[in-house]
Write a protein that holds these residues in place. Structure first.
Motif, PDB file in Angstrom:
ATOM      1  N   ALA A 158       0.831  -1.208   0.000  1.00  0.00           N
ATOM      2  CA  ALA A 158       0.000   0.000   0.000  1.00  0.00           C
ATOM      3  C   ALA A 158       0.865   1.258   0.000  1.00  0.00           C
ATOM      4  CB  ALA A 158      -0.926  -0.007   1.210  1.00  0.00           C
ATOM      5  N   ILE A 159       1.910   1.256   0.804  1.00  0.00           N
ATOM      6  CA  ILE A 159       2.814   2.407   0.849  1.00  0.00           C
ATOM      7  C   ILE A 159       3.464   2.605  -0.516  1.00  0.00           C
ATOM      8  CG2 ILE A 159       4.911   3.355   1.882  1.00  0.00           C
ATOM      9  CD1 ILE A 159       4.208   1.745   4.431  1.00  0.00           C
ATOM     10  N   SER A 160       3.927   1.517  -1.103  1.00  0.00           N
ATOM     11  CA  SER A 160       4.587   1.577  -2.400  1.00  0.00           C
ATOM     12  C   SER A 160       3.656   2.150  -3.468  1.00  0.00           C
ATOM     13  CB  SER A 160       5.062   0.185  -2.815  1.00  0.00           C
ATOM     14  OG  SER A 160       5.656   0.202  -4.093  1.00  0.00           O
ATOM     15  N   GLN A 161       2.420   1.686  -3.495  1.00  0.00           N
ATOM     16  CA  GLN A 161       1.458   2.170  -4.487  1.00  0.00           C
ATOM     17  C   GLN A 161       1.144   3.653  -4.294  1.00  0.00           C
ATOM     18  OE1 GLN A 161       0.196   0.405  -7.231  1.00  0.00           O
ATOM     19  NE2 GLN A 161       1.871  -0.921  -6.558  1.00  0.00           N
ATOM     20  N   GLU A 209       2.069   9.387  -5.940  1.00  0.00           N
ATOM     21  CA  GLU A 209       2.620  10.705  -5.598  1.00  0.00           C
ATOM     22  C   GLU A 209       3.680  11.129  -6.610  1.00  0.00           C
ATOM     23  OE1 GLU A 209       3.518  14.111  -4.315  1.00  0.00           O
ATOM     24  OE2 GLU A 209       2.328  13.128  -2.756  1.00  0.00           O
ATOM     25  N   THR A 210       4.622  10.276  -6.870  1.00  0.00           N
ATOM     26  CA  THR A 210       5.721  10.645  -7.762  1.00  0.00           C
ATOM     27  C   THR A 210       5.290  10.691  -9.229  1.00  0.00           C
ATOM     28  OG1 THR A 210       6.438   8.319  -7.857  1.00  0.00           O
ATOM     29  CG2 THR A 210       7.479   9.729  -6.204  1.00  0.00           C
ATOM     30  N   GLY A 211       4.197  10.010  -9.541  1.00  0.00           N
ATOM     31  CA  GLY A 211       3.702  10.015 -10.918  1.00  0.00           C
ATOM     32  C   GLY A 211       2.642  11.058 -11.177  1.00  0.00           C
ATOM     33  N   THR A 226      -6.111  11.351  -3.792  1.00  0.00           N
ATOM     34  CA  THR A 226      -6.387  12.089  -2.567  1.00  0.00           C
ATOM     35  C   THR A 226      -5.411  13.259  -2.474  1.00  0.00           C
ATOM     36  OG1 THR A 226      -4.877  10.735  -1.238  1.00  0.00           O
ATOM     37  CG2 THR A 226      -7.141   9.955  -1.450  1.00  0.00           C
ATOM     38  N   LYS A 227      -5.409  13.964  -1.348  1.00  0.00           N
ATOM     39  CA  LYS A 227      -4.604  15.178  -1.244  1.00  0.00           C
ATOM     40  C   LYS A 227      -3.134  14.930  -0.955  1.00  0.00           C
ATOM     41  CE  LYS A 227      -8.378  18.234   0.191  1.00  0.00           C
ATOM     42  NZ  LYS A 227      -8.862  19.164   1.251  1.00  0.00           N
ATOM     43  N   THR A 228      -2.811  13.844  -0.264  1.00  0.00           N
ATOM     44  CA  THR A 228      -1.429  13.601   0.139  1.00  0.00           C
ATOM     45  C   THR A 228      -1.067  12.128  -0.023  1.00  0.00           C
ATOM     46  OG1 THR A 228      -1.881  13.017   2.465  1.00  0.00           O
ATOM     47  CG2 THR A 228      -1.721  15.388   1.922  1.00  0.00           C
ATOM     48  N   VAL A 229       0.223  11.844   0.016  1.00  0.00           N
ATOM     49  CA  VAL A 229       0.671  10.463  -0.077  1.00  0.00           C
ATOM     50  C   VAL A 229       0.159   9.647   1.109  1.00  0.00           C
ATOM     51  CG1 VAL A 229       2.866  10.869   1.138  1.00  0.00           C
ATOM     52  CG2 VAL A 229       2.692   8.991  -0.523  1.00  0.00           C
ATOM     53  N   HIS A 230      -0.034  10.303   2.255  1.00  0.00           N
ATOM     54  CA  HIS A 230      -0.490   9.571   3.441  1.00  0.00           C
ATOM     55  C   HIS A 230      -1.973   9.204   3.364  1.00  0.00           C
ATOM     56  CE1 HIS A 230       3.210  11.535   5.285  1.00  0.00           C
ATOM     57  NE2 HIS A 230       3.439  10.233   5.275  1.00  0.00           N
ATOM     58  N   SER A 231      -2.801  10.115   2.885  1.00  0.00           N
ATOM     59  CA  SER A 231      -4.211   9.766   2.709  1.00  0.00           C
ATOM     60  C   SER A 231      -4.376   8.780   1.553  1.00  0.00           C
ATOM     61  CB  SER A 231      -5.061  11.024   2.471  1.00  0.00           C
ATOM     62  OG  SER A 231      -4.587  11.764   1.360  1.00  0.00           O
ATOM     63  N   GLU A 232      -3.435   8.825   0.595  1.00  0.00           N
ATOM     64  CA  GLU A 232      -3.471   7.878  -0.520  1.00  0.00           C
ATOM     65  C   GLU A 232      -3.286   6.445  -0.035  1.00  0.00           C
ATOM     66  OE1 GLU A 232      -3.788   7.535  -4.866  1.00  0.00           O
ATOM     67  OE2 GLU A 232      -4.202   9.114  -3.406  1.00  0.00           O
ATOM     68  N   ILE A 233      -2.486   6.264   1.010  1.00  0.00           N
ATOM     69  CA  ILE A 233      -2.294   4.915   1.566  1.00  0.00           C
ATOM     70  C   ILE A 233      -3.631   4.340   2.014  1.00  0.00           C
ATOM     71  CG2 ILE A 233      -1.237   3.582   3.440  1.00  0.00           C
ATOM     72  CD1 ILE A 233       1.116   5.576   3.349  1.00  0.00           C
ATOM     73  N   LEU A 234      -4.451   5.162   2.661  1.00  0.00           N
ATOM     74  CA  LEU A 234      -5.765   4.707   3.123  1.00  0.00           C
ATOM     75  C   LEU A 234      -6.647   4.349   1.932  1.00  0.00           C
ATOM     76  CD1 LEU A 234      -6.472   7.347   5.930  1.00  0.00           C
ATOM     77  CD2 LEU A 234      -5.356   5.119   6.144  1.00  0.00           C
ATOM     78  N   TRP A 235      -6.606   5.181   0.890  1.00  0.00           N
ATOM     79  CA  TRP A 235      -7.426   4.919  -0.297  1.00  0.00           C
ATOM     80  C   TRP A 235      -6.996   3.609  -0.964  1.00  0.00           C
ATOM     81  CZ3 TRP A 235      -6.305   4.412  -5.558  1.00  0.00           C
ATOM     82  CH2 TRP A 235      -7.424   4.366  -6.398  1.00  0.00           C
ATOM     83  N   VAL A 236      -5.694   3.389  -1.055  1.00  0.00           N
ATOM     84  CA  VAL A 236      -5.186   2.176  -1.696  1.00  0.00           C
ATOM     85  C   VAL A 236      -5.602   0.927  -0.915  1.00  0.00           C
ATOM     86  CG1 VAL A 236      -3.101   0.906  -2.317  1.00  0.00           C
ATOM     87  CG2 VAL A 236      -3.242   3.337  -2.801  1.00  0.00           C
ATOM     88  N   LEU A 237      -5.624   1.023   0.391  1.00  0.00           N
ATOM     89  CA  LEU A 237      -5.976  -0.129   1.222  1.00  0.00           C
ATOM     90  C   LEU A 237      -7.442  -0.533   1.085  1.00  0.00           C
ATOM     91  CD1 LEU A 237      -4.044   0.780   4.494  1.00  0.00           C
ATOM     92  CD2 LEU A 237      -3.671  -1.270   3.116  1.00  0.00           C
TER      93      LEU A 237
END
Length: 205
Positions: free
Chosen positions: A74-77, A82-84, A89-100
């Motif tokens: 999840a972190i990797s995704q 983020e880098t792409g 979502t708004k941040t890489v940290h909230s993106e982790i939740l979305w990916v999960l």
């Protein structure tokens, strides 16, 4: 606190510091959740930026994490998004939740996988570069999380397998039905399925 390294990613997103907390103080999760919400609405000034930096972590419900690989994927995704330049979502940290989360509903992801008013345990992640050490990240967390820091290996004892199967709609999955009666085998199958779901989510969506 543990550190997971991603050497193939840009330096500023090449490390994830991870901490597991249990026995959160009564009311502290609700206060932390409100602080996160408030920080997101503050002005883009020195005080607002400082408060956002103070809570600049992914606060994850550890009961819905099946393994270290599940979390690491999840972190990797999220870092890839983020880098792409493809964050949902708004941040890489909230993106982790979305990916999960198995669905694309962002609000649902935050509600299920993020900190809630009644959380008693938290898995906290900080994605960063080598300029932020694990000890520095730990110092930041000590100021905002009121709980007991425990070894990451204890995650296994917190996993809520029934809820995970419910959220991922796995109760009638043939591979899981075939493993019925063998708890360890069933859990391996669930872990494989949810980790694969995380790995493929960006493609599927």
């Amino acid at each position: 606190m543990q550190s997971i390294h991603f050497p193939s990613y840009p330096p500023s997103f090449s490390i994830a510091h991870v901490a597991l907390y249990t026995s959160l103080a009564p009311g502290s999760a609700a206060s932390l959740r409100q602080r996160i919400i408030t920080a997101s609405t503050l002005p883009q000034d020195e005080a607002g930026n400082a408060e956002r930096e103070a809570v600049n972590f992914a606060f994850i419900n550890p009961h819905l994490i099946t393994s270290r690989l599940h979390l690491q994927t999840a972190i990797s995704q999220a870092i890839i998004a983020e880098t792409g330049g493809s964050l949902r979502t708004k941040t890489v940290h909230s993106e982790i939740l979305w990916v999960l989360n198995p669905t694309n509903n962002i609000s649902e992801a935050i509600r299920r996988y993020g900190v809630s008013d009644i959380s008693t345990a938290l898995l906290v992640v900080r994605v960063c570069g080598p300029d932020l050490s694990a000890s520095q990240a730990q110092e930041q967390l000590d100021k905002i999380v009121q709980g007991t820091l425990v070894p990451f290996a204890l995650l296994d004892s917190l996993t809520d397998w029934d809820t995970i199967k419910k959220y991922h709609k796995l109760n009638n999955e043939p591979a899981i039905l075939a493993a019925k009666g063998d708890i360890e085998c069933e859990r391996r199958v669930v872990d494989n399925i949810v980790t694969s779901t995380v790995a493929m989510k960006s493609v599927a969506s």
